[in-house]
Design an enzyme around this catalytic site. Structure first.
Site, PDB file in Angstrom:
ATOM      1  N   ASN A  10      59.287  32.924  67.266  1.00 18.30           N
ATOM      2  CA  ASN A  10      60.559  32.516  67.867  1.00 18.30           C
ATOM      3  C   ASN A  10      60.427  31.090  68.381  1.00 18.30           C
ATOM      4  O   ASN A  10      59.791  30.839  69.397  1.00 18.30           O
ATOM      5  CB  ASN A  10      60.909  33.472  69.016  1.00 18.30           C
ATOM      6  CG  ASN A  10      62.213  33.114  69.697  1.00 18.30           C
ATOM      7  OD1 ASN A  10      62.972  32.268  69.222  1.00 18.30           O
ATOM      8  ND2 ASN A  10      62.482  33.756  70.830  1.00 18.30           N
ATOM      9  N   LYS A  12      62.716  29.268  69.606  1.00 20.69           N
ATOM     10  CA  LYS A  12      63.633  29.047  70.729  1.00 20.69           C
ATOM     11  C   LYS A  12      64.393  27.721  70.534  1.00 20.69           C
ATOM     12  O   LYS A  12      64.621  27.293  69.411  1.00 20.69           O
ATOM     13  CB  LYS A  12      62.875  29.125  72.049  1.00 20.69           C
ATOM     14  CG  LYS A  12      62.109  30.445  72.199  1.00 20.69           C
ATOM     15  CD  LYS A  12      61.588  30.671  73.586  1.00 20.69           C
ATOM     16  CE  LYS A  12      60.849  31.991  73.644  1.00 20.69           C
ATOM     17  NZ  LYS A  12      60.411  32.339  75.017  1.00 20.69           N
ATOM     18  N   HIS A 113      67.041  39.259  73.448  1.00 19.02           N
ATOM     19  CA  HIS A 113      65.951  38.548  74.125  1.00 19.02           C
ATOM     20  C   HIS A 113      66.308  38.367  75.595  1.00 19.02           C
ATOM     21  O   HIS A 113      67.463  38.136  75.957  1.00 19.02           O
ATOM     22  CB  HIS A 113      65.726  37.189  73.463  1.00 19.02           C
ATOM     23  CG  HIS A 113      64.432  36.558  73.846  1.00 19.02           C
ATOM     24  ND1 HIS A 113      64.239  35.929  75.061  1.00 19.02           N
ATOM     25  CD2 HIS A 113      63.240  36.483  73.190  1.00 19.02           C
ATOM     26  CE1 HIS A 113      63.004  35.472  75.137  1.00 19.02           C
ATOM     27  NE2 HIS A 113      62.369  35.796  74.014  1.00 19.02           N
ATOM     28  N   GLU A 115      65.965  36.033  77.602  1.00 21.29           N
ATOM     29  CA  GLU A 115      66.599  34.772  77.968  1.00 21.29           C
ATOM     30  C   GLU A 115      68.117  34.842  77.780  1.00 21.29           C
ATOM     31  O   GLU A 115      68.870  34.177  78.488  1.00 21.29           O
ATOM     32  CB  GLU A 115      65.980  33.624  77.166  1.00 21.29           C
ATOM     33  CG  GLU A 115      64.545  33.338  77.598  1.00 21.29           C
ATOM     34  CD  GLU A 115      63.714  32.631  76.554  1.00 21.29           C
ATOM     35  OE1 GLU A 115      62.520  32.434  76.825  1.00 21.29           O
ATOM     36  OE2 GLU A 115      64.245  32.285  75.478  1.00 21.29           O
ATOM     37  N   GLU A 183      58.990  42.944  75.330  1.00 24.84           N
ATOM     38  CA  GLU A 183      58.649  41.660  75.947  1.00 24.84           C
ATOM     39  C   GLU A 183      58.877  41.741  77.456  1.00 24.84           C
ATOM     40  O   GLU A 183      60.010  41.553  77.922  1.00 24.84           O
ATOM     41  CB  GLU A 183      59.512  40.540  75.359  1.00 24.84           C
ATOM     42  CG  GLU A 183      59.250  40.255  73.905  1.00 24.84           C
ATOM     43  CD  GLU A 183      59.751  38.871  73.510  1.00 24.84           C
ATOM     44  OE1 GLU A 183      59.000  38.139  72.865  1.00 24.84           O
ATOM     45  OE2 GLU A 183      60.896  38.538  73.864  1.00 24.84           O
ATOM     46  N   GLY A 189      56.587  33.044  78.588  1.00 19.73           N
ATOM     47  CA  GLY A 189      56.488  31.633  78.926  1.00 19.73           C
ATOM     48  C   GLY A 189      55.775  31.355  80.236  1.00 19.73           C
ATOM     49  O   GLY A 189      55.806  30.227  80.726  1.00 19.73           O
ATOM     50  N   SER A 229      53.741  35.599  75.976  1.00 14.61           N
ATOM     51  CA  SER A 229      52.560  34.720  76.054  1.00 14.61           C
ATOM     52  C   SER A 229      51.443  35.180  75.109  1.00 14.61           C
ATOM     53  O   SER A 229      50.260  35.150  75.461  1.00 14.61           O
ATOM     54  CB  SER A 229      52.054  34.643  77.496  1.00 14.61           C
ATOM     55  OG  SER A 229      53.024  34.072  78.354  1.00 14.61           O
TER      56      SER A 229
END
Length: 266
Positions: A10, A12, A113, A115, A183, A189, A229
């Site tokens: 990904n 991003k 996701h 985010e 996740e 991150g 990560s």
């Protein structure tokens, strides 16, 4: 029958024409396991059939670079969108439809996701509608689920994750074209990563939930991958676990370390 290992990258909201071209060239020239990839561009094949393909690889650039990536990326590595809308073509400014992705040769999309759930406030019901639309339109779905640090510390991880999955189960019966990506939000991150035991425990519970809620077949065949990560340093221990079927890689997918993650089963 063994589930085929799956590694997604990904990207991003990163990259430029030059940067994405460099990544494409790197993937095209990388010494990847010769069994990496899949035959043909149609994601609607039996991912669990016996074959000489060990690892399925999918990369997800920003929407602006989807066609650039698909045009120049080596065959055997598929391309995913990072999002898709749940409605057909029409007056939906700024969105991309399933049919447009399909027309451009894009065979997967990432949905749910954290985010997008957290920053853009996408609810599980919307993600479920998007998932249904993608599958009905012929696009495979990498379905992301995960809990916050506060939810983990309150021992609500399984409750949160299965609730996110349950919203999809209300609309989708056939999970054969879904890859579930666990996740944990606190590990995305941040440089933190769930321990091998923590990740395996959640993957096991997801598989158990699939058996009780969807079907035993879905439990046995659905690939559940880990994201948060992931690096070339920690992927090997994670890959040994019985219910971890691959990875959704964030920052490391922009670096040569991604090649080592792809080759983890070599």
């Amino acid at each position: 029958m063994a589930r085929r290992f799956f590694v997604g990258g990904n990207f991003k909201m990163n990259g430029s024409v030059k940067a994405i071209t460099d990544i494409i060239n790197g993937l095209n020239n990388a010494q990847l396991d010769p069994n990496v990839g899949m035959s043909g561009a149609d994601c609607f094949v039996d991912h669990n059939r016996e074959s000489d393909t060990v690892t399925e690889v999918v990369v997800a650039p920003s929407a602006l670079y989807l066609m650039l990536t698909r045009e120049h990326l080596r065959q055997g590595i598929e391309v995913a969108a990072q999002n898709v809308f749940d409605r057909p073509n029409g007056a939906f400014t700024g969105e991309i439809s399933v049919s447009q992705l399909k027309d451009a040769g894009i065979t997967w999309t990432i949905l749910g996701h954290s985010e997008r759930r957290v920053i853009l406030q996408e609810e599980s019901t919307l993600i479920a509608r998007k998932t249904e639309a993608a599958l009905n339109g012929g696009i495979g779905v990498i379905l992301c689920v995960g809990e916050s640090l506060e939810q983990r510390e309150a021992n609500k991880t399984i409750e949160v994750v299965t609730a996110q999955l349950a919203a999809v189960a209300e609309r989708v019966k056939d999970w054969s074209k879904i890859v579930i990506a666990y996740e944990p939000i606190w590990a995305i991150g941040t440089g933190k990563v769930a321990t091998t035991q923590q990740a395996q425990e959640v993957h096991y519970e997801i598989r158990k939930w699939l058996a009780s809620t969807v079907s035993q077949e879905a439990s046995e065949n659905t690939r559940i991958i880990y994201g948060g990560s992931v690096t070339d340093k920690n992927c090997r221990d994670l890959a040994t676990q019985p219910d971890i079927d691959g990875f959704l890689v964030g920052g490391a997918s922009l670096k040569p370390a991604f090649f080592d993650i792809v080759n983890v089963k070599r």
